[in-house]
Design an enzyme around this catalytic site. Sequence first.
Site, mmCIF file in Angstrom:
data_model
loop_
_atom_site.group_PDB
_atom_site.id
_atom_site.type_symbol
_atom_site.label_atom_id
_atom_site.label_comp_id
_atom_site.label_asym_id
_atom_site.label_seq_id
_atom_site.Cartn_x
_atom_site.Cartn_y
_atom_site.Cartn_z
ATOM 1 N N ARG A 1 1.360 2.864 5.990
ATOM 2 C CA ARG A 1 1.472 4.096 5.212
ATOM 3 C C ARG A 1 2.749 4.802 5.654
ATOM 4 N NH1 ARG A 1 2.311 6.625 9.287
ATOM 5 N NH2 ARG A 1 2.287 8.494 8.031
ATOM 6 N N GLY A 2 3.067 5.921 4.976
ATOM 7 C CA GLY A 2 4.340 6.585 5.224
ATOM 8 C C GLY A 2 5.325 6.108 4.166
ATOM 9 N N ALA A 3 6.012 7.063 3.534
ATOM 10 C CA ALA A 3 6.793 6.747 2.327
ATOM 11 C C ALA A 3 7.783 5.583 2.493
ATOM 12 C CB ALA A 3 7.494 8.015 1.834
ATOM 13 N N ASP B 1 7.394 12.720 1.089
ATOM 14 C CA ASP B 1 7.039 11.564 0.245
ATOM 15 C C ASP B 1 7.839 11.546 -1.041
ATOM 16 O OD1 ASP B 1 4.555 11.966 2.053
ATOM 17 O OD2 ASP B 1 4.438 9.922 1.243
ATOM 18 N N ASN C 1 4.577 16.361 0.628
ATOM 19 C CA ASN C 1 4.332 15.705 1.922
ATOM 20 C C ASN C 1 2.833 15.837 2.202
ATOM 21 O OD1 ASN C 1 5.361 14.316 4.273
ATOM 22 N ND2 ASN C 1 4.938 16.166 5.438
ATOM 23 N N LYS C 2 2.407 15.300 3.301
ATOM 24 C CA LYS C 2 0.996 15.272 3.660
ATOM 25 C C LYS C 2 0.339 16.640 3.474
ATOM 26 C CE LYS C 2 -0.884 12.469 4.456
ATOM 27 N NZ LYS C 2 -1.642 11.801 3.350
ATOM 28 N N ARG D 1 0.020 3.285 -4.673
ATOM 29 C CA ARG D 1 -0.063 4.700 -4.317
ATOM 30 C C ARG D 1 0.962 5.464 -5.178
ATOM 31 N NH1 ARG D 1 -0.407 6.199 1.855
ATOM 32 N NH2 ARG D 1 -1.428 7.997 0.921
ATOM 33 N N GLN E 1 -3.267 11.341 10.975
ATOM 34 C CA GLN E 1 -2.013 10.654 11.300
ATOM 35 C C GLN E 1 -1.301 11.296 12.491
ATOM 36 O OE1 GLN E 1 -2.960 11.539 8.216
ATOM 37 N NE2 GLN E 1 -2.219 10.132 6.649
HETATM 38 O O1 MRU Z 1 -0.759 9.257 3.349
HETATM 39 P P1 MRU Z 1 0.386 8.875 4.224
HETATM 40 O O2 MRU Z 1 -0.002 8.673 5.661
HETATM 41 O O3 MRU Z 1 1.151 7.704 3.660
HETATM 42 O O4 MRU Z 1 1.350 10.123 4.184
HETATM 43 C C1 MRU Z 1 2.530 10.091 4.929
HETATM 44 C C2 MRU Z 1 3.280 11.357 4.931
HETATM 45 O O5 MRU Z 1 2.920 12.305 4.282
HETATM 46 C C3 MRU Z 1 4.571 11.351 5.694
HETATM 47 O O6 MRU Z 1 4.812 12.618 6.227
HETATM 48 C C4 MRU Z 1 5.711 10.989 4.740
HETATM 49 O O7 MRU Z 1 5.430 9.782 4.107
HETATM 50 C C5 MRU Z 1 7.011 10.890 5.426
HETATM 51 S S1 MRU Z 1 7.120 9.428 6.376
HETATM 52 C C6 MRU Z 1 8.649 9.238 7.018
#
Ligand code: MRU
Length: 347
Positions: free
Chosen positions: A45-47, A238, A248-249, A88, A197
């Site tokens: 996970r993470g963009a 994201d 973002n999250k 996603r 996370q």
């Molecule tokens: O749902 P996730 O864990 O994929 O969400 C991730 C985030 O919101 C991160 O902050 C974002 O992707 C930046 S990662 C460099």
Amino acid sequence: MLPTIEMQADAVVMIDQRKLPAQEIYVHCKTANEVARAIKTMVIRGAPAIGVAAAMGIALGMRRSKVSGTKQFAIDFTRLCEVMAETRPTAVNLFWAIERMKRTFSSAVLSGQSVEELKVRLDVEAQAIHDEDLASCQAMGQWGAEIVPEHARILTHCNAGALATAGYGTALGVIRAAAAQGKVQKVFADETRPFMQGARLTAWELVRDHIPTTVITDSMAGPLMRDGQIDLVVVGADRIAANGDFANKIGTYTVATMAKAHGVPFYVAAPLSTIDMKTPNGQSIPIEQRSAREVTHLGAIQLTPDGASVWNPSFDVTPHALVTGIITERGILRAPYHDSLRALFAE
Ligand code: MRU
């Protein structure tokens, strides 16, 4: 450096982020569908990491194809891109990586390459997406370290670290670079309900790097800011819209609002692949809704009574007015973001 994801001869291998920090287990995805499933279920996970995984998944799927004709190969390629795009919806890096694979494929087909040559071309492109993301994170870290004061106490939300990228991280890249310069006194990691996370992944990365880390529940950031305990906030993104609003999250908006109220600088660190100039503003960003179980349960433990309904948006949108600066691999952008983002892409 943390091995987030790697392309091997017969598999895309990734660390299972659902199991951290208790277990360090690597998942071997042997098909493109397994990679898609790994993205959906948050093994990875993470963009930026999602974008890398999708590109590698497409390359793997096509490499394993038994088809000999270019026409059928192209049909299968398009279908695989669709499968990845359905994993996603919020992180634009996913669609950016798929588009890049499509462009590579089209130009190779146009130049008359054979199926075997196309397979190699896709492999090379997926690896390039990975390597460029790592380089971007390192460059972002160098730019971002400039705005970190001495003895900084930094708050971050979610995990925008090595695990969320090809390595090093965006927000955590800034923190890592500043820590290497001796500027970081302490990092506060929001636990980041409901998927944790921050508590599980950010704290794990920082502790491994010997950067002093304090985990707080999300609701504790406000009082810390009021008490002057936080000098700076840095988070990832994201998707950044053309006007500087960003997704973002979930919980980022609350942190940004608190930071504004207490005069704490609030920075977003993200590569150009996270910036979506086709999305005019935050309201146009699709927000993923995830399963109620992420909220009702913590692992196997049920937290809420049967019958209570749940709202579980995975992301929120922070308006650009709350953002002090956007740290990219090309430098730090300032308001008005509509202009600075446009200028960046016009370069
Ligand atoms: O749902 P996730 O864990 O994929 O969400 C991730 C985030 O919101 C991160 O902050 C974002 O992707 C930046 S990662 C460099």
